[in-house]
Scaffold this active site. Structure first.
Site, PDB file in Angstrom:
ATOM      1  N   GLY A 197       0.838  -1.202   0.000  1.00  0.00           N
ATOM      2  CA  GLY A 197       0.000   0.000   0.000  1.00  0.00           C
ATOM      3  C   GLY A 197       0.868   1.245   0.000  1.00  0.00           C
ATOM      4  O   GLY A 197       1.456   1.606   1.015  1.00  0.00           O
ATOM      5  N   HIS A 270      -6.784  -3.698   3.219  1.00  0.00           N
ATOM      6  CA  HIS A 270      -7.401  -3.996   4.514  1.00  0.00           C
ATOM      7  C   HIS A 270      -8.589  -4.950   4.405  1.00  0.00           C
ATOM      8  O   HIS A 270      -9.365  -5.094   5.353  1.00  0.00           O
ATOM      9  CB  HIS A 270      -7.778  -2.712   5.270  1.00  0.00           C
ATOM     10  CG  HIS A 270      -6.630  -1.779   5.425  1.00  0.00           C
ATOM     11  ND1 HIS A 270      -5.461  -2.135   6.051  1.00  0.00           N
ATOM     12  CD2 HIS A 270      -6.427  -0.503   4.967  1.00  0.00           C
ATOM     13  CE1 HIS A 270      -4.603  -1.134   5.999  1.00  0.00           C
ATOM     14  NE2 HIS A 270      -5.156  -0.134   5.337  1.00  0.00           N
ATOM     15  N   GLU A 295      -1.781  -3.160   9.812  1.00  0.00           N
ATOM     16  CA  GLU A 295      -2.520  -1.946  10.202  1.00  0.00           C
ATOM     17  C   GLU A 295      -4.021  -2.155   9.974  1.00  0.00           C
ATOM     18  O   GLU A 295      -4.438  -3.031   9.223  1.00  0.00           O
ATOM     19  CB  GLU A 295      -2.059  -0.744   9.358  1.00  0.00           C
ATOM     20  CG  GLU A 295      -0.659  -0.273   9.663  1.00  0.00           C
ATOM     21  CD  GLU A 295      -0.325   1.057   8.980  1.00  0.00           C
ATOM     22  OE1 GLU A 295      -1.225   1.686   8.380  1.00  0.00           O
ATOM     23  OE2 GLU A 295       0.847   1.456   9.049  1.00  0.00           O
ATOM     24  N   ASP A 296      -4.800  -1.288  10.602  1.00  0.00           N
ATOM     25  CA  ASP A 296      -6.247  -1.202  10.391  1.00  0.00           C
ATOM     26  C   ASP A 296      -6.992  -2.491  10.743  1.00  0.00           C
ATOM     27  O   ASP A 296      -7.825  -2.994   9.973  1.00  0.00           O
ATOM     28  CB  ASP A 296      -6.550  -0.769   8.945  1.00  0.00           C
ATOM     29  CG  ASP A 296      -6.221   0.711   8.719  1.00  0.00           C
ATOM     30  OD1 ASP A 296      -5.400   1.241   9.493  1.00  0.00           O
ATOM     31  OD2 ASP A 296      -6.780   1.317   7.801  1.00  0.00           O
TER      32      ASP A 296
HETATM   33  C1  LIG Z   1      -4.102   3.492   2.806  1.00  0.00           C
HETATM   34  S1  LIG Z   1      -3.267   3.566   1.258  1.00  0.00           S
HETATM   35  C2  LIG Z   1      -1.600   3.377   1.767  1.00  0.00           C
HETATM   36  C3  LIG Z   1      -1.086   4.547   2.515  1.00  0.00           C
HETATM   37  C4  LIG Z   1       0.391   4.582   2.774  1.00  0.00           C
HETATM   38  N1  LIG Z   1       0.917   3.316   3.201  1.00  0.00           N
HETATM   39  C5  LIG Z   1       0.680   5.616   3.837  1.00  0.00           C
HETATM   40  O1  LIG Z   1       0.862   5.295   5.019  1.00  0.00           O
HETATM   41  O2  LIG Z   1       0.711   6.786   3.470  1.00  0.00           O
HETATM   42  C6  LIG Z   1      -3.696   2.022   0.577  1.00  0.00           C
HETATM   43  C7  LIG Z   1      -3.024   1.675  -0.742  1.00  0.00           C
HETATM   44  O3  LIG Z   1      -3.229   0.287  -0.970  1.00  0.00           O
HETATM   45  C8  LIG Z   1      -3.363   0.064  -2.353  1.00  0.00           C
HETATM   46  N2  LIG Z   1      -4.104  -1.200  -2.562  1.00  0.00           N
HETATM   47  C9  LIG Z   1      -5.447  -1.420  -2.483  1.00  0.00           C
HETATM   48  N3  LIG Z   1      -5.722  -2.709  -2.757  1.00  0.00           N
HETATM   49  C10 LIG Z   1      -4.540  -3.318  -2.995  1.00  0.00           C
HETATM   50  C11 LIG Z   1      -4.170  -4.644  -3.357  1.00  0.00           C
HETATM   51  N4  LIG Z   1      -5.097  -5.601  -3.503  1.00  0.00           N
HETATM   52  N5  LIG Z   1      -2.866  -4.925  -3.558  1.00  0.00           N
HETATM   53  C12 LIG Z   1      -1.915  -3.946  -3.421  1.00  0.00           C
HETATM   54  N6  LIG Z   1      -2.206  -2.662  -3.090  1.00  0.00           N
HETATM   55  C13 LIG Z   1      -3.497  -2.349  -2.881  1.00  0.00           C
HETATM   56  C14 LIG Z   1      -4.135   1.293  -2.833  1.00  0.00           C
HETATM   57  O4  LIG Z   1      -3.931   1.507  -4.221  1.00  0.00           O
HETATM   58  C15 LIG Z   1      -3.564   2.398  -1.959  1.00  0.00           C
HETATM   59  O5  LIG Z   1      -2.500   3.048  -2.636  1.00  0.00           O
END
Ligand SMILES: C[S@@+](CC[C@H](N)C(=O)[O-])C[C@H]1O[C@@H](n2cnc3c(N)ncnc32)[C@H](O)[C@@H]1O
Length: 391
Positions: A197, A270, A295-296
């Site tokens: 993420g 999540h 997390e979360d």
């Molecule tokens: C909450 S953000 C991450 C925030 C970052 N880690 C921070 O602390 O600033 C969640 C990220 O997870 C990615 N994401 C969502 N589903 C995913 C998946 N199945 N596999 C990989 N990445 C994913 C999204 O594109 C997004 O960029």
């Protein structure tokens, strides 16, 4: 590993090496190549410039009789530039043995930060003397900025998270205080960290937490994984990978290429199923002594994320996974234990520290023996150590 990242890796490791070992590396790789790595790092670490008028500061790095000059042009609201111009107006010259800069950047966080360079304020008498105080002030500010890039910064992860735009502090999450405590023993190590993420809203490159980890782990290699291609973020010590955290094959391929990791952080979708798939796939690639962070955890109670409605998280959720890990941690104590070899998590989970909505799972050797089974209750009753069972 490419030649560039191999050199970077060697320079990082040299941060805790002896003078002779650093010299050997400089001689083998070449002074210019090593300085290239160091200057990239200095540019990343420098604080935001505060001087309103541009100031050129020379950093002269020496090795034996060799000497190389890099000129930094520093001014507020602009990225710091390396100036090739024929005649920059250099206000100050800082001269340092290249081995000292290697140690300043990649040594221990408490490495000394004084008494290791020569400083010359160049005589640039202005046309009008009344300009002198302003020149002095700007030069001091610019020198301070450059020197901030030549050290391991004191990092408050909360402030850094806010500054970079991550939501790990002062949003709906209050994680950085836990990170600060849990990550402190790893800070001086050349860690390999993978965060699932990368973040960033639509059209935004994102990567706030990756930049935060790169700054905090001054000797670390940081990898991010996201569904979306964010490779434009790539820079020394920071690599953005593309993939779905719900896909075991992808995760294993990434871990085979870039692992083993000292730290894995799951801050992706999540979705409870994804959290479990990622853990099952990547925990084997965490090195012994490392951490896996989730997390979360609140999504364990959100049905739309595959969580359980109600007050008891089911076994398919992240919290359910943690409850199972507590059982695995104590597998030797269980009456139902068989002589089957332990599972990966029974054998290697040595700590499960859960704070609100975030968990740190420590990997190691779960081998400290509990009470052997042959010392059954009868033996203890006979010794009078425990009372006989009630009739
Ligand atoms: C909450 S953000 C991450 C925030 C970052 N880690 C921070 O602390 O600033 C969640 C990220 O997870 C990615 N994401 C969502 N589903 C995913 C998946 N199945 N596999 C990989 N990445 C994913 C999204 O594109 C997004 O960029």
């Amino acid at each position: 590993m490419s030649a560039e990242s191999d050199l970077l890796d060697r320079v990082i490791r040299a941060g805790t090496a002896s003078d002779a070992e650093i010299s050997e590396l400089v001689e083998e790789a070449g002074l210019d190549a090593v300085i290239g790595v160091l200057v990239d790092e200095v540019l990343f670490r420098c604080d935001e410039p505060v001087n309103a008028t541009p100031v050129d500061i020379a950093l002269d790095l020496t090795h034996g009789t060799e000497r190389r000059r890099t000129v930094f042009r520093i001014v507020r609201d602009e990225p710091i530039e390396i100036v090739d111009a024929e005649e920059p107006v250099i206000r100050r010259e800082l001269r340092m043995d290249v081995r000292d800069l290697v140690r300043r950047l990649y040594g221990r966080a408490d490495h000394r930060r004084a008494g290791d360079f020569y400083d010359t304020f160049l005589p640039t008498r202005p046309e009008h003397l009344w300009e002198l105080p302003a020149i002095l002030a700007a030069t001091n500010q610019a020198s301070g900025t450059l020197l901030s890039g030549c050290t391991v910064p004191h990092v408050d992860l909360g402030a850094l998270s806010v500054a970079h735009g991550s939501d790990k502090w002062a949003s709906f999450h209050w994680y950085t205080a836990h990170y600060q405590k849990e990550f402190a023993p790893y800070r001086d190590q050349p860690v390999r960290l993978l965060e699932i993420g990368i973040g960033g809203f639509e059209g935004e490159l994102g990567g706030p937490s990756l930049k935060m980890w790169k700054r905090y782990f001054h000797r670390g290699a940081v990898f991010g994984l996201d569904l979306f291609d964010k490779s434009a973020l790539n820079q020394p010590r920071l690599t953005a990978l593309v993939g779905d955290q719900g896909d075991t094959e992808t995760l294993v391929a990434i871990a085979e290429e870039h692992g083993p990791f000292d730290i894995v952080i799951d801050d992706g979708s999540h979705e409870n199923e994804h959290v479990r798939t990622s853990f099952d796939s990547l925990f084997p690639y965490v090195r012994s002594g490392g951490l896996y962070v989730i997390e979360d955890l609140q999504t364990s109670y959100f049905p739309r994320f595959g969580g359980t409605a109600g007050d008891e998280a089911g076994p398919q959720t992240s919290v359910g996974l943690l409850k199972r890990l507590l059982d695995d941690l104590h597998y030797q104590e269980q009456e139902a234990r068989t002589d089957e070899p332990p599972t990966v998590t029974q054998d290697a989970v040595v700590g499960v520290r859960v704070y609100r909505n975030i968990a740190f799972i420590e990997k190691g050797v779960n081998g400290e023996n509990g009470i052997p089974r042959w010392m059954d209750d009868e033996a203890w009753v006979a010794l009078g150590a425990i009372p006989p069972a009630a009739e």
